[in-house]
Design a protein around this motif. Structure first.
Motif, mmCIF file in Angstrom:
data_model
loop_
_atom_site.group_PDB
_atom_site.id
_atom_site.type_symbol
_atom_site.label_atom_id
_atom_site.label_comp_id
_atom_site.label_asym_id
_atom_site.label_seq_id
_atom_site.Cartn_x
_atom_site.Cartn_y
_atom_site.Cartn_z
ATOM 1 N N ALA A 112 0.827 -1.203 0.000
ATOM 2 C CA ALA A 112 0.000 0.000 0.000
ATOM 3 C C ALA A 112 0.862 1.253 0.000
ATOM 4 O O ALA A 112 1.950 1.282 0.587
ATOM 5 N N TYR A 113 0.328 2.287 -0.639
ATOM 6 C CA TYR A 113 1.002 3.583 -0.681
ATOM 7 C C TYR A 113 -0.009 4.669 -0.346
ATOM 8 O O TYR A 113 -1.051 4.795 -1.003
ATOM 9 N N LYS A 114 0.267 5.405 0.730
ATOM 10 C CA LYS A 114 -0.620 6.465 1.211
ATOM 11 C C LYS A 114 -2.051 5.974 1.386
ATOM 12 O O LYS A 114 -3.011 6.646 0.980
ATOM 13 N N GLY A 115 -2.178 4.778 1.977
ATOM 14 C CA GLY A 115 -3.488 4.225 2.280
ATOM 15 C C GLY A 115 -4.179 3.533 1.131
ATOM 16 O O GLY A 115 -5.258 2.953 1.306
ATOM 17 N N ARG A 116 -3.579 3.538 -0.052
ATOM 18 C CA ARG A 116 -4.187 2.886 -1.228
ATOM 19 C C ARG A 116 -3.466 1.583 -1.509
ATOM 20 O O ARG A 116 -2.245 1.547 -1.579
ATOM 21 N N THR A 117 -4.223 0.502 -1.661
ATOM 22 C CA THR A 117 -3.629 -0.805 -1.946
ATOM 23 C C THR A 117 -3.073 -0.820 -3.355
ATOM 24 O O THR A 117 -3.786 -0.561 -4.332
ATOM 25 N N VAL A 118 -1.803 -1.128 -3.460
ATOM 26 C CA VAL A 118 -1.110 -1.168 -4.751
ATOM 27 C C VAL A 118 -1.107 -2.579 -5.325
ATOM 28 O O VAL A 118 -1.238 -2.776 -6.536
#
Length: 282
Positions: free
Chosen positions: A17-23
């Motif tokens: 995840a990056y800044k709360g978004r699942t990558v």
């Protein structure tokens, strides 16, 4: 970017995840330092395209897994991850710690795992308190997937299975005594083989004979681990995590009630809760 990893005995779930978004969301083979050395773990990481692509971007890794139960075993995972993720700060913990965080976050509670294996502990809201549980598939793991598998195989080989269940077993697995004994006693990681039979229980969960095995296992789990913890912390909520607990939760609630315990919630896969928890901390 952060990586959260939760490894049972069958596989390891990954969330990047990056800044709360699942990558990225994917599974790899299980990572268990009881059975896997540093070389194996590094080779496993090098085979996954998601990890290869994001290795340098990942700055924090939170790994929790069965087998990571001592500083020495945790170091095996830490060293392997450090060799692959060059710029990451790495945290390695036991799977019961992951279950505690997923279920309780920062609140106290009694936490139990019942998946391919089983365990339980008291969590004070910050740390899991040490106990003498978690003795593995040979000495313990009551009610778990591999415990269920042991009962089914013994019933088959002792010829005590009811006719209808024996017929379904033979049709499903086409196994004989020699093959089963070889897989249990000669192949690597027999707990994986044993826990694979939990699917058979799920497919036939309404059968009275199999239901009795399941509820007996849950009863042993609750009486051995949860009842003592409940006596020490009578007001604490009781949480469960794991596929077996979730798949047979009606039987689990029943077994708990028989022992005067109410289960607050059951989480099938802790990893998504862990991702939310650690995404909010970064």
């Amino acid at each position: 970017m952060i990586a959260v990893v939760y490894s049972g005995s069958n596989n390891a779930g990954w969330r990047l995840a990056y800044k709360g978004r699942t990558v990225a969301s994917f599974n790899t083979n299980a990572i268990n330092p009881y059975f896997n050395d540093e070389k194996y773990i590094v080779q496993l990481l090098n085979k996954n395209i998601n990890l290869i692509h994001h290795a340098e971007q990942i700055k924090r890794i939170y790994f929790f897994g069965a087998g990571a139960s001592s500083d020495e075993l945790k170091q095996v995972v830490h060293n392997a991850f450090a060799a692959f993720f060059k710029f990451a700060k790495i945290t390695v913990g036991h799977d019961i710690e992951a279950a505690a965080i997923a279920c309780c976050r920062n609140a106290p509670g009694i936490v139990s795992i019942c998946g391919s294996g089983s365990n339980a502990a008291w969590y004070d809201g910050k740390k899991v308190k040490p106990n003498n549980y978690g003795l593995g598939y040979i000495l313990a793991d009551e009610g778990s997937g591999n415990w269920l598998g042991r009962q089914l195989i013994k019933g088959f080989m002792n010829e005590t299975l009811p006719v209808n269940i024996r017929k379904k077993f033979v049709q499903r697995y086409d196994a004989d005594r020699k093959t089963l004994l070889e897989k249990v006693y000669r192949q690597k990681q027999p707990a994986l083989f044993l826990s694979s039979f939990s699917d058979f229980f799920l497919e036939n969960k309404q059968d009275a004979y199999l239901k009795n095995i399941i509820t007996t296992g849950f009863g042993k789990l609750i009486q051995t681990y949860l009842v003592p913890l409940h006596k020490q912390h009578p007001e604490a909520p009781v949480h469960f995590a794991g596929t077996v607990a979730a798949n047979f939760q009606d039987y689990l609630h029943e077994a708990a009630a028989d022992n005067g315990i109410t289960i607050t919630d059951i989480i099938k896969e802790p990893i998504n809760h862990l991702l939310t928890y650690y995404s909010n901390k970064n």
